[in-house]
Design a protein around this motif. Structure first.
Motif, PDB file in Angstrom:
ATOM      1  N   PHE A   6      42.568  28.371  39.432  1.00 31.12           N
ATOM      2  CA  PHE A   6      43.353  28.819  38.279  1.00 31.12           C
ATOM      3  C   PHE A   6      43.679  30.303  38.472  1.00 31.12           C
ATOM      4  O   PHE A   6      42.782  31.145  38.490  1.00 31.12           O
ATOM      5  CB  PHE A   6      42.551  28.568  36.995  1.00 31.12           C
ATOM      6  N   VAL A   7      44.976  30.588  38.658  1.00 25.53           N
ATOM      7  CA  VAL A   7      45.442  31.946  38.958  1.00 25.53           C
ATOM      8  C   VAL A   7      46.304  32.443  37.801  1.00 25.53           C
ATOM      9  O   VAL A   7      47.209  31.732  37.359  1.00 25.53           O
ATOM     10  CB  VAL A   7      46.313  31.949  40.248  1.00 25.53           C
ATOM     11  N   THR A   8      46.045  33.649  37.322  1.00 19.42           N
ATOM     12  CA  THR A   8      46.915  34.214  36.286  1.00 19.42           C
ATOM     13  C   THR A   8      47.549  35.517  36.798  1.00 19.42           C
ATOM     14  O   THR A   8      46.986  36.196  37.667  1.00 19.42           O
ATOM     15  CB  THR A   8      46.163  34.464  34.960  1.00 19.42           C
ATOM     16  N   VAL A   9      48.729  35.819  36.242  1.00 25.07           N
ATOM     17  CA  VAL A   9      49.506  36.968  36.704  1.00 25.07           C
ATOM     18  C   VAL A   9      49.841  37.837  35.499  1.00 25.07           C
ATOM     19  O   VAL A   9      50.339  37.338  34.490  1.00 25.07           O
ATOM     20  CB  VAL A   9      50.792  36.474  37.414  1.00 25.07           C
ATOM     21  N   GLU A  10      49.548  39.123  35.628  1.00 24.54           N
ATOM     22  CA  GLU A  10      49.642  40.022  34.476  1.00 24.54           C
ATOM     23  C   GLU A  10      50.351  41.328  34.816  1.00 24.54           C
ATOM     24  O   GLU A  10      50.439  41.702  35.989  1.00 24.54           O
ATOM     25  CB  GLU A  10      48.227  40.371  33.997  1.00 24.54           C
ATOM     26  N   GLY A  11      50.786  42.030  33.789  1.00 22.73           N
ATOM     27  CA  GLY A  11      51.377  43.357  33.975  1.00 22.73           C
ATOM     28  C   GLY A  11      52.266  43.712  32.806  1.00 22.73           C
ATOM     29  O   GLY A  11      52.591  42.856  31.975  1.00 22.73           O
ATOM     30  N   THR A  12      52.634  44.969  32.727  1.00 22.89           N
ATOM     31  CA  THR A  12      53.524  45.398  31.640  1.00 22.89           C
ATOM     32  C   THR A  12      54.926  44.829  31.897  1.00 22.89           C
ATOM     33  O   THR A  12      55.238  44.398  33.009  1.00 22.89           O
ATOM     34  CB  THR A  12      53.591  46.941  31.563  1.00 22.89           C
ATOM     35  N   TRP A 195      53.750  41.851  48.304  1.00 23.02           N
ATOM     36  CA  TRP A 195      53.416  40.470  48.662  1.00 23.02           C
ATOM     37  C   TRP A 195      52.285  40.409  49.699  1.00 23.02           C
ATOM     38  O   TRP A 195      51.386  39.573  49.599  1.00 23.02           O
ATOM     39  CB  TRP A 195      54.666  39.719  49.139  1.00 23.02           C
ATOM     40  N   GLU A 196      52.321  41.292  50.689  1.00 25.52           N
ATOM     41  CA  GLU A 196      51.252  41.328  51.705  1.00 25.52           C
ATOM     42  C   GLU A 196      49.882  41.432  51.043  1.00 25.52           C
ATOM     43  O   GLU A 196      48.932  40.744  51.406  1.00 25.52           O
ATOM     44  CB  GLU A 196      51.448  42.548  52.620  1.00 25.52           C
ATOM     45  N   ASP A 197      49.810  42.317  50.064  1.00 25.49           N
ATOM     46  CA  ASP A 197      48.577  42.560  49.318  1.00 25.49           C
ATOM     47  C   ASP A 197      48.146  41.302  48.555  1.00 25.49           C
ATOM     48  O   ASP A 197      46.981  40.896  48.583  1.00 25.49           O
ATOM     49  CB  ASP A 197      48.880  43.673  48.298  1.00 25.49           C
ATOM     50  N   VAL A 198      49.125  40.693  47.865  1.00 32.59           N
ATOM     51  CA  VAL A 198      48.837  39.505  47.057  1.00 32.59           C
ATOM     52  C   VAL A 198      48.365  38.365  47.960  1.00 32.59           C
ATOM     53  O   VAL A 198      47.379  37.688  47.674  1.00 32.59           O
ATOM     54  CB  VAL A 198      50.097  39.070  46.261  1.00 32.59           C
ATOM     55  N   ASP A 203      44.340  34.500  49.993  1.00 31.50           N
ATOM     56  CA  ASP A 203      43.608  33.883  51.108  1.00 31.50           C
ATOM     57  C   ASP A 203      42.109  33.980  50.865  1.00 31.50           C
ATOM     58  O   ASP A 203      41.366  33.041  51.124  1.00 31.50           O
ATOM     59  CB  ASP A 203      43.979  34.549  52.438  1.00 31.50           C
ATOM     60  N   MET A 204      41.688  35.128  50.347  1.00 28.89           N
ATOM     61  CA  MET A 204      40.255  35.303  50.061  1.00 28.89           C
ATOM     62  C   MET A 204      39.820  34.354  48.949  1.00 28.89           C
ATOM     63  O   MET A 204      38.788  33.704  49.045  1.00 28.89           O
ATOM     64  CB  MET A 204      39.954  36.748  49.671  1.00 28.89           C
ATOM     65  N   ALA A 205      40.643  34.253  47.899  1.00 33.04           N
ATOM     66  CA  ALA A 205      40.284  33.388  46.767  1.00 33.04           C
ATOM     67  C   ALA A 205      40.243  31.922  47.184  1.00 33.04           C
ATOM     68  O   ALA A 205      39.447  31.145  46.669  1.00 33.04           O
ATOM     69  CB  ALA A 205      41.281  33.580  45.634  1.00 33.04           C
ATOM     70  N   LEU A 206      41.098  31.547  48.124  1.00 31.13           N
ATOM     71  CA  LEU A 206      41.149  30.143  48.562  1.00 31.13           C
ATOM     72  C   LEU A 206      39.906  29.759  49.346  1.00 31.13           C
ATOM     73  O   LEU A 206      39.632  28.582  49.539  1.00 31.13           O
ATOM     74  CB  LEU A 206      42.390  29.894  49.426  1.00 31.13           C
ATOM     75  N   GLY A 207      39.173  30.766  49.753  1.00 25.94           N
ATOM     76  CA  GLY A 207      37.937  30.516  50.494  1.00 25.94           C
ATOM     77  C   GLY A 207      36.883  29.836  49.641  1.00 25.94           C
ATOM     78  O   GLY A 207      35.906  29.335  50.149  1.00 25.94           O
TER      79      GLY A 207
END
Ligand code: TMP
Length: 212
Positions: A6-12, A195-198, A203-207
């Motif tokens: 479960f991934v959420t995306v946030e920001g102003t 995008w590189e950062d994301v 990839d880490m979270a998918l681990g």
């Protein structure tokens, strides 16, 4: 039993999250994940109807408690109808905004009591916490300028700059308090650099895939 991420995306407002959400969906789909993309407020028939009331720029008289309850009602319906069934079915859920928007906008922006917001959230989400949250960090002065060039603002975007500054400060505070879950992404860079950062964080979270 395994369950989906479960991934959420946030920001102003105007932080550029829409472009990155498209990248996230495409990337995870290319890896073979079954991806459900949804948004807050919205994502179900009922919640989309609530969204149109919340964001209607004509409703300038809306009380902050009314606003808080409408966001919470939309969230409860989305969680029960879409998010919980999907993650139980091993699907990956990407949600454009979630509880951190609530804490940043209604808590820090409107100045409502954080303990009250947490209680209502606990009722609305039934322990459904994101595994990872991306916070696209961009000062509101830049984000809103981008947005205003694109179209007329909705009821929240039309708030004073001071409100958006409080929201921004709120996000940074939330990220500081939840470093395990909330990944801060410097959104002032180019789309490719962001995008590189994301992708690296994904990839880490998918681990890991949690057991329930
Ligand atoms: P957006 O989906 O176009 O970003 O618009 C949603 C707006 O609603 C945005 O200004 C953030 C705001 N919002 C809140 O104030 N509280 C919430 O709980 C959520 C999910 C969004």
């Amino acid at each position: 039993m395994k369950r989906g991420l479960f991934v959420t995306v946030e920001g102003t407002d105007g932080c550029g999250k829409t472009t990155q959400i498209t990248n996230i969906v495409d990337y995870l789909s290319s890896l073979g994940c079954r991806v459900i993309l949804t948004r807050e407020p919205g994502g179900t028939r009922i919640s989309e109807n609530i969204r149109s009331i919340i964001l209607d720029p004509a409703f300038t008289e809306m009380h902050s408690i009314t606003e808080l309850m409408l966001y919470s009602a939309a969230r409860a319906q989305l969680v029960e109808q879409v998010i919980r069934p999907a993650i139980a079915n091993c699907e990956t859920v990407i949600c454009d905004r979630y509880i951190d928007s609530f804490y940043a906008y209604q808590g820090y922006g409107r100045g409502l009591d954080m303990e009250m917001l947490k209680k209502i959230t606990s009722l609305a989400i039934n322990n459904t916490m994101p595994d990872i949250t991306f916070f696209f960090d961009l000062v509101p002065e830049i984000g809103l300028r981008r947005r205003m060039n694109a179209a007329n603002g909705d009821r929240i975007e039309n708030e004073q700059m001071e409100f958006h500054r409080r929201v921004y400060h709120g996000y940074r505070q939330l990220a500081k308090e939840n470093p395990e879950r909330i990944k801060t992404i410097d959104a002032s860079r180019s789309v490719d650099e962001v995008w590189e950062d994301v992708r690296r964080q994904l990839d880490m979270a998918l681990g890991f895939v949690r057991e329930v």
